[in-house]
Design an enzyme around this catalytic site. Structure first.
Site, PDB file in Angstrom:
ATOM      1  N   ASN A 145     -12.748  22.314 -44.323  1.00  0.00           N
ATOM      2  CA  ASN A 145     -12.299  20.956 -44.023  1.00  0.00           C
ATOM      3  C   ASN A 145     -12.742  20.021 -45.144  1.00  0.00           C
ATOM      4  O   ASN A 145     -13.389  20.444 -46.089  1.00  0.00           O
ATOM      5  CB  ASN A 145     -12.831  20.501 -42.653  1.00  0.00           C
ATOM      6  CG  ASN A 145     -14.341  20.498 -42.615  1.00  0.00           C
ATOM      7  OD1 ASN A 145     -14.987  19.774 -43.344  1.00  0.00           O
ATOM      8  ND2 ASN A 145     -14.899  21.348 -41.772  1.00  0.00           N
ATOM      9  N   ASP A 186     -14.302  24.457 -35.856  1.00  0.00           N
ATOM     10  CA  ASP A 186     -14.312  24.835 -34.442  1.00  0.00           C
ATOM     11  C   ASP A 186     -13.886  26.278 -34.251  1.00  0.00           C
ATOM     12  O   ASP A 186     -14.278  26.923 -33.285  1.00  0.00           O
ATOM     13  CB  ASP A 186     -13.368  23.913 -33.655  1.00  0.00           C
ATOM     14  CG  ASP A 186     -13.929  22.498 -33.555  1.00  0.00           C
ATOM     15  OD1 ASP A 186     -15.161  22.387 -33.421  1.00  0.00           O
ATOM     16  OD2 ASP A 186     -13.157  21.532 -33.651  1.00  0.00           O
ATOM     17  N   LYS A 233      -8.923  42.065 -49.444  1.00  0.00           N
ATOM     18  CA  LYS A 233      -7.989  40.970 -49.692  1.00  0.00           C
ATOM     19  C   LYS A 233      -6.642  41.293 -49.026  1.00  0.00           C
ATOM     20  O   LYS A 233      -6.108  42.402 -49.210  1.00  0.00           O
ATOM     21  CB  LYS A 233      -7.808  40.800 -51.201  1.00  0.00           C
ATOM     22  CG  LYS A 233      -6.989  39.596 -51.547  1.00  0.00           C
ATOM     23  CD  LYS A 233      -6.787  39.451 -53.032  1.00  0.00           C
ATOM     24  CE  LYS A 233      -5.734  38.397 -53.295  1.00  0.00           C
ATOM     25  NZ  LYS A 233      -5.018  38.589 -54.524  1.00  0.00           N
ATOM     26  N   PRO A 290     -19.461  29.055 -32.297  1.00  0.00           N
ATOM     27  CA  PRO A 290     -20.498  28.475 -31.424  1.00  0.00           C
ATOM     28  C   PRO A 290     -20.576  26.975 -31.659  1.00  0.00           C
ATOM     29  O   PRO A 290     -20.425  26.510 -32.789  1.00  0.00           O
ATOM     30  CB  PRO A 290     -21.787  29.156 -31.911  1.00  0.00           C
ATOM     31  CG  PRO A 290     -21.475  29.675 -33.285  1.00  0.00           C
ATOM     32  CD  PRO A 290     -20.008  29.958 -33.309  1.00  0.00           C
ATOM     33  N   ASP A 291     -20.768  26.216 -30.587  1.00  0.00           N
ATOM     34  CA  ASP A 291     -20.970  24.770 -30.739  1.00  0.00           C
ATOM     35  C   ASP A 291     -22.480  24.552 -30.902  1.00  0.00           C
ATOM     36  O   ASP A 291     -23.246  24.608 -29.935  1.00  0.00           O
ATOM     37  CB  ASP A 291     -20.423  24.023 -29.520  1.00  0.00           C
ATOM     38  CG  ASP A 291     -20.416  22.519 -29.743  1.00  0.00           C
ATOM     39  OD1 ASP A 291     -21.358  22.001 -30.382  1.00  0.00           O
ATOM     40  OD2 ASP A 291     -19.472  21.851 -29.286  1.00  0.00           O
ATOM     41  N   ILE A 292     -22.885  24.309 -32.135  1.00  0.00           N
ATOM     42  CA  ILE A 292     -24.320  24.262 -32.452  1.00  0.00           C
ATOM     43  C   ILE A 292     -24.990  23.074 -31.773  1.00  0.00           C
ATOM     44  O   ILE A 292     -26.041  23.196 -31.147  1.00  0.00           O
ATOM     45  CB  ILE A 292     -24.519  24.187 -33.993  1.00  0.00           C
ATOM     46  CG1 ILE A 292     -23.761  25.337 -34.666  1.00  0.00           C
ATOM     47  CG2 ILE A 292     -25.989  24.235 -34.353  1.00  0.00           C
ATOM     48  CD1 ILE A 292     -23.612  25.198 -36.172  1.00  0.00           C
ATOM     49  N   PHE A 340     -22.719  13.740 -34.520  1.00  0.00           N
ATOM     50  CA  PHE A 340     -21.725  12.868 -35.132  1.00  0.00           C
ATOM     51  C   PHE A 340     -20.393  13.170 -34.453  1.00  0.00           C
ATOM     52  O   PHE A 340     -20.177  14.282 -33.978  1.00  0.00           O
ATOM     53  CB  PHE A 340     -21.619  13.137 -36.638  1.00  0.00           C
ATOM     54  CG  PHE A 340     -22.620  12.354 -37.451  1.00  0.00           C
ATOM     55  CD1 PHE A 340     -23.976  12.630 -37.361  1.00  0.00           C
ATOM     56  CD2 PHE A 340     -22.206  11.332 -38.293  1.00  0.00           C
ATOM     57  CE1 PHE A 340     -24.906  11.908 -38.093  1.00  0.00           C
ATOM     58  CE2 PHE A 340     -23.124  10.600 -39.042  1.00  0.00           C
ATOM     59  CZ  PHE A 340     -24.476  10.886 -38.941  1.00  0.00           C
ATOM     60  N   LYS A 349     -17.647  12.906 -25.582  1.00  0.00           N
ATOM     61  CA  LYS A 349     -18.232  14.007 -26.370  1.00  0.00           C
ATOM     62  C   LYS A 349     -19.745  14.065 -26.173  1.00  0.00           C
ATOM     63  O   LYS A 349     -20.328  15.119 -26.027  1.00  0.00           O
ATOM     64  CB  LYS A 349     -17.897  13.783 -27.851  1.00  0.00           C
ATOM     65  CG  LYS A 349     -18.047  14.995 -28.720  1.00  0.00           C
ATOM     66  CD  LYS A 349     -17.496  14.738 -30.111  1.00  0.00           C
ATOM     67  CE  LYS A 349     -15.998  15.016 -30.201  1.00  0.00           C
ATOM     68  NZ  LYS A 349     -15.463  14.836 -31.543  1.00  0.00           N
ATOM     69  N   LYS A 377     -21.505  17.321 -24.620  1.00  0.00           N
ATOM     70  CA  LYS A 377     -22.429  18.132 -25.421  1.00  0.00           C
ATOM     71  C   LYS A 377     -23.870  18.000 -24.940  1.00  0.00           C
ATOM     72  O   LYS A 377     -24.669  18.895 -25.142  1.00  0.00           O
ATOM     73  CB  LYS A 377     -22.333  17.731 -26.888  1.00  0.00           C
ATOM     74  CG  LYS A 377     -20.913  17.850 -27.429  1.00  0.00           C
ATOM     75  CD  LYS A 377     -20.898  18.425 -28.806  1.00  0.00           C
ATOM     76  CE  LYS A 377     -19.477  18.438 -29.359  1.00  0.00           C
ATOM     77  NZ  LYS A 377     -19.303  19.322 -30.486  1.00  0.00           N
TER      78      LYS A 377
END
Ligand code: CTP
Length: 398
Positions: free
Chosen positions: A208, A276, A286, A303-305, A323, A337, A341
């Site tokens: 990203n 995500d 390759k 995993p959502d840290i 954030f 959020k 979380k």
């Protein structure tokens, strides 16, 4: 910044020794007092006269210097400073330190000291990469010695790679970080930063646009307030700050493992733009173009840290800050959020392309806590970081 601080600067033998003359000046500009020590080989590169003239004090060179022994003694010399800095630190000096040798003034001071030590290594790239030097590096890190650099670049010997001594301003920043004496002194804070790279095959990845600028600024601001910062960073555009413990990672799963390994901590700031999803079965070869059509990538959830750490039953940091990168309904989305979380605060920002925030130097954030949403005016990412560090310091003190 360094007013009243006393630095014992050991100048080892290397072409980079000339940069240490500049370092003396910079330290004095910041209000520090410098006591210089010049090794025998250091004196092949810079003269004792230029060192003592710049430092405005005699340079120490010999272990058995009777005058010095009578006046002060090398044990006292090694302990009278707030910090021992070795710049340039040669492979030989590192090896001596790792082994505990004390056969000249510099190595004796380094063995006898009870003050923190910072090394700025400088050597040929092969010497730096040699397993012996890397072993010594690990030993010294385990012994609590800090490092700044070396940097990558072309070297006086004509080769290219890591081995160039850090620039005086980088060494200065690392010294300031070591001596930082703010409200976060003694607090361990981990910061995630940058994007993650999720492999498709050995040569391709999904990423990203995060530059890592905001995370790096937060790490600097926390460091400047005296925190011990563990900086876990994906492959970011911006360089990691000096004076923090840098843990480089690539993927979300590596980042999660690094975060778990860095706990416990007093606080965690999760500024990374974690992907995500990852490619469910990344190929270890390759991918080739094929007549059978286009490849189909299947995704798996990463995993959502932030969520995992926020919801830890044992060992959760006292303050967990996330954030939120949103493109619409910023407050509503970020508030939801935070709840989902389970973190304490969310620093929400609008990353729609028109704002120029992602990859830019400014940020406009809304701090969401259980006291509601607080809108901060648009300001530089450094300023956002300083303001956030102030809040963190206040929260950890309270
Ligand atoms: N985060 C994380 N691990 C992930 C995803 C996000 O730790 N796998 C953290 C980020 O570092 C950030 C916060 O969660 O502090 C929110 O990131 P964001 O990308 O805005 O949220 P998402 O969880 O991806 O939610 P959504 O896709 O619904 O916007």
């Amino acid at each position: 910044m360094l007013a009243g601080k006393h630095i014992l600067l050991i100048i080892g033998g290397g072409i980079a020794a000339y940069k240490s003359l500049e370092l003396i000046r910079r330290l004095q500009d910041q209000g520090a007092r410098v006591t210089p020590v010049l090794t025998k080989s250091g004196a092949e590169f810079v003269t004792p006269l230029s060192v003592s003239a710049l430092a405005a004090t005699p340079v120490h060179q010999e272990l058995f210097d009777l005058t010095a022994e009578a006046e002060m003694g090398h044990i006292q010399l090694s302990r009278s400073a707030d910090l021992l800095v070795v710049a340039p630190a040669t492979a030989d000096l590192m090896a001596k330190m790792a082994q505990g040798f004390a056969n000249d003034l510099a190595s004796t001071l380094l063995l006898a000291t009870d003050t923190p030590v910072l090394l700025a290594p400088a050597m040929n790239v092969r010497m730096w990469e040699h397993p012996a030097t890397q072993r010594n590096l690990e030993t010294l890190k385990d012994d609590g010695v800090s490092f700044v650099g070396p940097n990558e670049g072309s070297m006086a010997c004509g080769e290219f790679g890591p081995g160039r001594m850090a620039e005086p301003e980088e060494i200065l920043a690392a010294i300031a970080a070591k001596l930082a004496d703010g409200p976060l002194k003694g607090k361990r804070i981990l910061v995630t930063s940058g994007p993650t790279h999720e492999p498709i095959d050995p040569v391709r990845y999904i990423a990203n646009r995060s530059s890592g600028a905001q995370g790096a600024a937060v790490a600097c601001a926390l460091r400047d307030q005296g925190a011990d910062v563990v900086f876990i960073t994906g492959p970011a555009e911006v360089r990691p700050p000096e004076g923090v413990q840098v843990v480089p990672v690539e993927s979300a799963r590596e980042m999660e493992a690094a975060v778990q390994a860095a706990l416990p901590a007093d606080a965690g700031v999760f500024a990374a733009a974690v992907a995500d999803w990852r490619v469910a079965s990344a190929s270890d070869r390759k991918l080739k173009k094929s007549k059978d059509g286009l490849p189909v990538l299947e995704f798996a959830e990463n995993p959502d840290i932030l969520k995992t750490v926020s919801q830890m039953k044992n060992g959760r940091p006292g303050l967990v800050v996330g954030f939120a990168a949103e493109t619409n309904d910023v407050v509503e989305n970020a508030t939801a959020k935070r709840k989902r979380k389970g973190c304490d605060w969310i620093v929400a920002n609008d990353v729609s392309p028109a704002t120029g925030i992602m990859g830019g130097s400014e940020n406009a954030v809304i701090l969401i806590s259980d006291e509601g949403a607080e809108e901060w005016p648009r300001m530089g990412k450094d300023e956002v970081a300083r303001k956030l560090a102030d809040r963190i310091a206040a929260a950890l003190a309270g």
